[in-house]
Design an enzyme around this catalytic site. Structure first.
Site, PDB file in Angstrom:
ATOM      1  N   GLY A   1       0.812  -1.214   0.000  1.00 43.41           N
ATOM      2  CA  GLY A   1       0.000   0.000   0.000  1.00 43.41           C
ATOM      3  C   GLY A   1       0.847   1.266   0.000  1.00 43.41           C
TER       4      GLY A   1
ATOM      5  N   THR B   1      12.357  -7.332 -10.181  1.00 44.03           N
ATOM      6  CA  THR B   1      11.973  -8.723 -10.427  1.00 44.03           C
ATOM      7  C   THR B   1      10.621  -9.017  -9.787  1.00 44.03           C
ATOM      8  OG1 THR B   1      14.269  -9.385 -10.592  1.00 44.03           O
ATOM      9  CG2 THR B   1      12.678 -11.134 -10.081  1.00 44.03           C
TER      10      THR B   1
ATOM     11  N   ASN C   1      -8.024   3.963   8.338  1.00 46.58           N
ATOM     12  CA  ASN C   1      -7.385   2.870   9.075  1.00 46.58           C
ATOM     13  C   ASN C   1      -7.518   3.010  10.591  1.00 46.58           C
ATOM     14  OD1 ASN C   1      -5.608   5.028   8.010  1.00 46.58           O
ATOM     15  ND2 ASN C   1      -4.122   4.187   9.433  1.00 46.58           N
TER      16      ASN C   1
ATOM     17  N   HIS D   1      -1.625  -7.847   2.622  1.00 43.93           N
ATOM     18  CA  HIS D   1      -1.589  -8.385   3.994  1.00 43.93           C
ATOM     19  C   HIS D   1      -2.766  -7.956   4.855  1.00 43.93           C
ATOM     20  CE1 HIS D   1       0.096  -4.915   6.480  1.00 43.93           C
ATOM     21  NE2 HIS D   1       0.339  -4.472   5.272  1.00 43.93           N
TER      22      HIS D   1
ATOM     23  N   CYS E   1       0.792   1.922  11.930  1.00 48.87           N
ATOM     24  CA  CYS E   1       1.986   2.342  11.215  1.00 48.87           C
ATOM     25  C   CYS E   1       2.657   3.512  11.907  1.00 48.87           C
ATOM     26  CB  CYS E   1       1.635   2.721   9.782  1.00 48.87           C
ATOM     27  SG  CYS E   1       0.719   1.434   8.958  1.00 48.87           S
TER      28      CYS E   1
ATOM     29  N   SER F   1      -3.591  -3.461  -0.520  1.00 45.35           N
ATOM     30  CA  SER F   1      -2.439  -4.177   0.027  1.00 45.35           C
ATOM     31  C   SER F   1      -2.842  -5.567   0.498  1.00 45.35           C
ATOM     32  CB  SER F   1      -1.892  -3.350   1.193  1.00 45.35           C
ATOM     33  OG  SER F   1      -0.842  -4.044   1.819  1.00 45.35           O
TER      34      SER F   1
HETATM   35  N1  PLP Z   1      -2.953   2.888   3.582  1.00 40.68           N
HETATM   36  C1  PLP Z   1      -3.701   2.515   4.627  1.00 40.68           C
HETATM   37  C2  PLP Z   1      -5.074   3.087   4.794  1.00 40.68           C
HETATM   38  C3  PLP Z   1      -3.212   1.578   5.553  1.00 40.68           C
HETATM   39  O1  PLP Z   1      -3.965   1.205   6.588  1.00 40.68           O
HETATM   40  C4  PLP Z   1      -1.906   1.054   5.364  1.00 40.68           C
HETATM   41  C5  PLP Z   1      -1.304   0.127   6.353  1.00 40.68           C
HETATM   42  O2  PLP Z   1      -1.612   0.169   7.524  1.00 40.68           O
HETATM   43  C6  PLP Z   1      -1.175   1.462   4.240  1.00 40.68           C
HETATM   44  C7  PLP Z   1      -1.728   2.390   3.382  1.00 40.68           C
HETATM   45  C8  PLP Z   1       0.202   0.914   3.964  1.00 40.68           C
HETATM   46  O3  PLP Z   1       0.122  -0.359   3.399  1.00 40.68           O
HETATM   47  P1  PLP Z   1       1.387  -1.332   3.429  1.00 40.68           P
HETATM   48  O4  PLP Z   1       1.492  -1.844   4.823  1.00 40.68           O
HETATM   49  O5  PLP Z   1       1.069  -2.413   2.453  1.00 40.68           O
HETATM   50  O6  PLP Z   1       2.566  -0.536   3.008  1.00 40.68           O
END
Ligand code: PLP
Length: 386
Positions: free
Chosen positions: A71, A237, A151, A201, A325, A199
């Site tokens: 993401g 890659t 998030n 995961h 994050c 994303s």
């Molecule tokens: N955008 C949002 C709304 C997210 O919640 C997150 C991850 O918490 C991301 C972007 C980032 O994604 P990634 O962990 O794949 O870099």
């Protein structure tokens, strides 16, 4: 001790079906997908199948799907790439004030290059203020970025309405759908966006792989220069195992979505009702109606979210204070400040994000543990006794 995972917005467990799909591509079909021999062709065939499936799942064409490292990369690429590609037309762009740091920090980087960003304010439930959007659009605006679901507080944004407003001015709209894909079926044509990120995961796929959907004809500058992968737009890659696992996780997610959403929402609603009824001085953040089913975000007034998190962790419960994050920094969350929380209240906030494997018994244990610990922390807090 119990181990209860209530942090599905941070990441999710790999689905067993995704793992089994991935395994042969580590050990047997290990060719470089861009090699022209049989090993490579077999790997590329798997990537093509994954691309076809992902495209059809979101109503896109396979040629509109670009694989990324997740993401963060997709957000960076969309924002920086689309804004830079439109530099001749103008240097102003708009994003919401509650975007993920992958967007906010990219916007700040662009500001240092001489671009100008308007950070759109949101209403107290986290919904973007559409009047403010209309008022912010200028003749030199080249990009609007508003996430589909937040998030931290789970609020779902009226992205289709935003696209309608932007259309009049021919401004492309990008949406970060990282938190939305696990929760809702998305058709990019119906939504009308020019670009969208997600994303793997977050929906039971492997970490370190994601997608940028880019509508045909949308100008974008390259972020990654290198080989000819991803139709020369993103060298590197190809992450065959990751892509294969992501597609399978998405397939299972969509297949189980209705049943899982109903289950997750009912657990979340039960949790929210108990917390509101049994713990005084709490604030339930985010929208009551327009919200992903997995998210509950509470402010426990007069105490620190970090202390609650630590005590829940000792009791075997995994939650997050603010955004996963950005936790680790003790800055109050920009999302919570943007919805109007006072700084002290923002510090006392915890995100609970539920998954299909959680149970009612777990929720009961979490609420009981929470009640005890909130009370204990408040008794020790000078703020509470003022
Ligand atoms: N955008 C949002 C709304 C997210 O919640 C997150 C991850 O918490 C991301 C972007 C980032 O994604 P990634 O962990 O794949 O870099």
């Amino acid at each position: 001790m119990q181990a209860i995972y209530l942090d599905h917005a941070a990441t999710t467990k790999l689905k067993p079906e995704a793992l089994s799909k991935m395994l042969p591509y580590f050990t047997e079909v290990y060719g470089n997908a861009n090699s022209q021999h049989a090993f490579g062709r077999e790997a590329m065939a798997a990537v093509d199948d994954a691309r076809d499936f992902i495209a059809s799942a979101i109503g896109a064409k396979p040629s509109e799907i670009y694989f990324t490292s997740g993401g963060t990369e997709a957000d960076n690429w969309a924002l920086k790439g689309m804004v830079r590609a439109a530099a001749k037309k103008g240097k102003h762009f708009i994003i919401s004030a509650i975007e993920h740091p992958a967007m906010i920090e990219s916007a700040k980087a662009l500001e240092k290059e001489g671009y100008e960003c308007t950070y759109l304010p949101v209403l107290s439930d986290g919904t973007v203020n559409l009047q403010a959007l209309k008022d912010s659009i200028r003749p030199d605006t080249t990009f609007i970025g508003v996430m589909l679901a937040n998030n931290e507080i789970g609020t779902i944004q009226p992205v289709a309405e935003i696209v309608n407003i932007a259309k009049e001015y021919r401004i492309p709209v990008f949406t970060d759908a990282v938190q939305a894909v696990p929760a809702m079926r998305i058709d990019v044509k119906q939504l009308g966006v020019s670009a969208m990120a997600f994303s793997s995961h977050k929906f039971g796929g492997p970490k370190g792989v994601g997608v940028l959907y880019l509508k045909t004809g949308t100008p974008i500058a390259k972020m990654m220069t290198g080989g000819h992968q991803e139709r020369t737009q993103r060298g590197g890659t190809t992450n065959v195992t990751g892509i294969v696992g992501m597609a399978e996780a998405l397939r299972i997610t969509l297949q189980e979505m209705d049943a899982n959403n109903a289950k997750i929402a009912s657990l979340r609603d039960y949790f929210v009702a108990r917390v509101k009824a049994e713990i005084p001085e709490v604030i339930y953040n985010g929208s009551e109606q327009n919200r992903v089913p997995s998210n509950a975000n509470f402010t426990f007034r007069y105490i620190e979210g970090e202390s609650i998190l630590f005590r829940l962790d000792l009791a075997g419960i995994a939650v997050s204070s603010g955004s996963a994050c950005s936790s680790g920094s003790l800055e109050p969350s920009h999302v919570l400040l943007a919805i109007g929380l006072r700084e002290g209240d923002a510090h006392g906030t915890i995100r609970f994000s539920f998954g299909a494997e959680n149970t009612k018994e777990e929720v009961d244990y979490v609420v009981d543990t929470l009640k005890q610990n909130v009370q204990m922390l408040r008794e020790m807090s000078p703020l509470y006794h003022k």
